[in-house]
Motif scaffolding. Structure first.
Motif, mmCIF file in Angstrom:
data_model
loop_
_atom_site.group_PDB
_atom_site.id
_atom_site.type_symbol
_atom_site.label_atom_id
_atom_site.label_comp_id
_atom_site.label_asym_id
_atom_site.label_seq_id
_atom_site.Cartn_x
_atom_site.Cartn_y
_atom_site.Cartn_z
ATOM 1 N N HIS A 347 0.898 -1.203 0.059
ATOM 2 C CA HIS A 347 -0.140 -0.055 0.047
ATOM 3 C C HIS A 347 0.922 1.260 0.025
ATOM 4 C CE1 HIS A 347 0.506 1.230 4.217
ATOM 5 N NE2 HIS A 347 0.652 -0.022 4.560
ATOM 6 N N GLY A 348 0.452 2.364 -0.534
ATOM 7 C CA GLY A 348 1.075 3.518 -0.682
ATOM 8 C C GLY A 348 1.088 4.203 0.760
ATOM 9 N N VAL A 349 2.103 5.061 0.989
ATOM 10 C CA VAL A 349 2.416 5.791 2.236
ATOM 11 C C VAL A 349 3.058 6.970 2.214
ATOM 12 C CG1 VAL A 349 4.583 4.753 2.752
ATOM 13 C CG2 VAL A 349 3.491 5.539 4.561
ATOM 14 N N GLY A 350 2.516 8.145 2.927
ATOM 15 C CA GLY A 350 2.746 9.393 2.709
ATOM 16 C C GLY A 350 2.658 9.988 4.310
ATOM 17 N N LEU A 351 1.718 11.029 4.158
ATOM 18 C CA LEU A 351 1.118 11.611 5.461
ATOM 19 C C LEU A 351 0.233 10.856 6.093
ATOM 20 C CD1 LEU A 351 0.249 15.398 4.066
ATOM 21 C CD2 LEU A 351 2.227 14.601 5.524
ATOM 22 N N TYR A 352 -0.044 9.632 5.441
ATOM 23 C CA TYR A 352 -0.897 8.647 6.249
ATOM 24 C C TYR A 352 -0.702 7.120 5.076
ATOM 25 C CZ TYR A 352 -4.292 9.697 2.500
ATOM 26 O OH TYR A 352 -4.848 10.060 1.472
ATOM 27 N N GLY A 353 -1.621 6.259 5.698
ATOM 28 C CA GLY A 353 -1.412 4.963 4.570
ATOM 29 C C GLY A 353 -2.329 5.275 3.399
ATOM 30 N N GLN A 354 -1.740 5.577 2.267
ATOM 31 C CA GLN A 354 -2.476 5.946 1.062
ATOM 32 C C GLN A 354 -2.537 4.857 0.179
ATOM 33 O OE1 GLN A 354 0.673 8.844 0.304
ATOM 34 N NE2 GLN A 354 -0.517 10.704 1.610
ATOM 35 N N TRP A 355 -3.111 5.459 -1.165
ATOM 36 C CA TRP A 355 -3.383 4.744 -2.363
ATOM 37 C C TRP A 355 -1.934 4.670 -2.872
ATOM 38 C CZ3 TRP A 355 -2.100 5.815 -7.442
ATOM 39 C CH2 TRP A 355 -2.612 5.150 -8.472
ATOM 40 N N PRO A 356 -1.870 3.538 -3.494
ATOM 41 C CA PRO A 356 -2.815 2.555 -3.871
ATOM 42 C C PRO A 356 -2.796 1.431 -2.779
ATOM 43 C CG PRO A 356 -0.657 2.000 -4.996
ATOM 44 C CD PRO A 356 -0.489 3.188 -4.296
ATOM 45 N N THR A 357 -3.866 0.438 -2.993
ATOM 46 C CA THR A 357 -3.851 -0.645 -2.207
ATOM 47 C C THR A 357 -3.821 -1.812 -3.315
ATOM 48 O OG1 THR A 357 -5.296 0.053 -0.560
ATOM 49 C CG2 THR A 357 -5.313 -2.204 -0.902
ATOM 50 N N ILE A 358 -2.801 -2.827 -3.126
ATOM 51 C CA ILE A 358 -2.534 -4.009 -3.944
ATOM 52 C C ILE A 358 -2.372 -5.138 -3.184
ATOM 53 C CG2 ILE A 358 -0.718 -4.731 -5.546
ATOM 54 C CD1 ILE A 358 0.504 -1.840 -5.803
ATOM 55 N N VAL A 359 -3.442 -6.083 -3.684
ATOM 56 C CA VAL A 359 -3.730 -7.126 -2.772
ATOM 57 C C VAL A 359 -2.860 -8.435 -3.477
ATOM 58 C CG1 VAL A 359 -5.997 -6.363 -2.198
ATOM 59 C CG2 VAL A 359 -5.655 -7.931 -4.286
ATOM 60 N N ALA A 360 -2.947 -9.494 -2.590
ATOM 61 C CA ALA A 360 -2.382 -10.780 -3.029
ATOM 62 C C ALA A 360 -3.206 -11.321 -3.896
ATOM 63 C CB ALA A 360 -2.487 -11.692 -1.583
ATOM 64 N N LYS A 361 -2.520 -12.409 -4.544
ATOM 65 C CA LYS A 361 -3.127 -13.109 -5.610
ATOM 66 C C LYS A 361 -4.576 -13.588 -5.414
ATOM 67 C CE LYS A 361 -2.416 -16.711 -9.139
ATOM 68 N NZ LYS A 361 -1.201 -17.805 -9.576
ATOM 69 N N ARG A 362 -4.795 -14.186 -4.563
ATOM 70 C CA ARG A 362 -6.189 -15.055 -4.288
ATOM 71 C C ARG A 362 -7.283 -13.992 -3.779
ATOM 72 N NH1 ARG A 362 -8.334 -17.197 0.453
ATOM 73 N NH2 ARG A 362 -7.099 -16.603 2.401
ATOM 74 N N PHE A 363 -6.950 -12.565 -3.514
ATOM 75 C CA PHE A 363 -7.766 -11.696 -2.987
ATOM 76 C C PHE A 363 -8.150 -10.750 -4.396
ATOM 77 C CE2 PHE A 363 -5.575 -12.883 0.875
ATOM 78 C CZ PHE A 363 -7.099 -13.095 1.687
ATOM 79 N N TYR A 364 -7.604 -11.069 -5.453
ATOM 80 C CA TYR A 364 -7.588 -10.005 -6.671
ATOM 81 C C TYR A 364 -8.796 -10.325 -7.334
ATOM 82 C CZ TYR A 364 -6.552 -7.604 -10.945
ATOM 83 O OH TYR A 364 -6.709 -6.758 -12.077
#
Length: 425
Positions: A347-364
């Protein structure tokens, strides 16, 4: 230290050269705050031009801070509707600040005008759209929007339904702005990377101090207090969560610190979620063994799988890779650990936990998954949790990465536990 031999895309040396390792190296004197604010405002305005709007109305205090640089009672503002900012597509920000605190924004070069904010949260408690304060506020927003060039504006997710309805009644056309704000914040400048480096330095210092205090009889809350006090003492701001657990409370994950006392042989797992200096998020996770004695074979098994998943997935990150490619190639845990594996492994991170969210294979699922390309300047967290459903314990690990033009740099450097990896000498 992490084993760089196993990370074909990671280069530790450049990250150290860029970020340094001492708090003094990352003070305000070393970071060009004018350049930081100019870059962030320009990023927002570039996205507004793509939306073809006159500007964006922000009520989320993190978005306000990103676009304008104004920090004003940020945590309180997260659960009130008092402060807003209007960011025009061209020009400087109009800040609507808590009455009596207007001076906090007045001297910033990003801000053209500061007005006292209308207390929307008090007006909204009456549940009356006819409340004259709401109508007066909406009229002000319509005024600054038209001065910026039109009636079409974006709003962020903290503009509530009733406020949005008042804006429509004032003649404005509203479009969603959350995606644009997320895109703007996803690519970091050099100054932002330095801010993240400062936050990580504080977080790793805090984790070290906490780890030194791990012993039977200590409470989870006592350990957590070391993290929080270190953050504040070294210039940090707040903690987004209290994710620290021990023993059987490490399984399942997402259990926050309690008064449970550590016992000999426990696993202790922590996710810092620390808003450090300059408001940037240091989001790293580690798991430790509470002595005396050696970790059990089961504890080492959990840790090694978490370490392998983390390093496999970190090595997949490269500029130009599509999010779905990372998901497709993500590490597959053994069947016994899949019921509780984390869906979000990047997941992205900056001023907080950010976009994007990238999931593991079986959750895609392409219908719901974030779509995009890994780009230079992105800062990402890569994380793993391993614990069998109904098992005794679990292990949490997480690292922070910077995507460069040629690969990836590792931002976090706190060492892993050799005893839990089963390879101490």
């Amino acid at each position: 230290m992490p084993d760089s031999q196993s990370l074909p895309h990671l280069s530790l040396a450049p990250a150290k050269a860029t970020l340094g390792r001492s708090v003094s190296d990352h003070g305000a004197a070393q970071i060009d705050m004018l350049a930081l604010r100019a870059y962030r405002l320009a990023r927002v305005q570039a996205e507004l031009r793509r939306l073809d709007v006159a500007g964006v109305l922000l009520a989320d205090p993190v978005n306000i801070r990103y676009a304008s640089g104004v920090r004003n009672m940020q945590n309180w503002a997260l659960h009130s509707t008092y402060r807003q900012a209007f960011v025009p597509t061209e020009g400087k920000v109009v800040a609507f600040e808590y009455k009596g605190s207007e001076h906090l924004a007045r001297d910033l070069e990003t801000v053209a005008e500061v007005r006292p904010a209308v207390p929307l949260f008090r007006a909204g408690q009456r549940g009356d759209l006819a409340d004259p304060r709401i109508a007066a506020w909406a009229a002000q927003i319509a005024e600054v929007s038209r001065a910026a060039g039109g009636n079409r504006i974006a709003i962020d997710r903290h503009v509530d339904h009733f406020s949005a309805q008042a804006l429509i009644e004032a003649g404005l056309t509203l479009v969603p702005g959350a995606k644009a704000l997320s895109a703007a914040q996803s690519i970091k400048s050099h100054e932002e990377v330095l801010c993240l480096g400062s936050a990580i330095t504080v977080a790793e210092t805090a984790v070290y101090r906490m780890a030194q205090a791990i012993e039977p009889g200590r409470s989870e809350i006592e350990l957590w207090s070391i993290l929080e006090s270190t953050n504040v003492t070294l210039g940090g701001e707040s903690m987004d969560t209290r994710l620290l657990s021990s023993g059987g409370r490490t399984n399942p994950w997402y259990q926050e610190a309690t008064d449970r006392l550590l016992r000999p042989g426990d696993i202790v797992a922590v996710d810092t979620d620390m808003i450090g200096p300059f408001g940037y998020d240091a989001d790293i996770s580690r798991s430790f063994h509470c002595g005396p004695g050696r970790p059990s074979g089961q504890q080492q098994d959990l840790y090694r799988y978490a370490w392998e998943q983390l390093h496999h997935n970190m090595a997949l990150v490269r500029p130009g890779a599509a999010f779905h490619e990372l998901s497709a190639a993500s590490y597959q845990l053994p069947e016994r650990y899949r019921a509780q594996e984390m869906a979000m492994v990047w997941h992205g991170v900056g001023l907080y936990g950010q976009w994007p969210t990238i999931v593991a294979k079986r959750f895609y699922d392409p219908a719901f998954a974030d779509q995009g390309i890994i780009q230079p300047g992105m800062t990402l967290c890569c994380e793993s949790y391993v614990g069998a459903e109904g098992g005794e314990e679990g292990v949490k690990l997480e690292q922070m990465l910077l995507v460069t033009e040629t690969g990836v740099e590792l931002l976090s450097s706190y060492p892993f536990e050799e005893a839990l990896l089963g390879r101490e000498f």
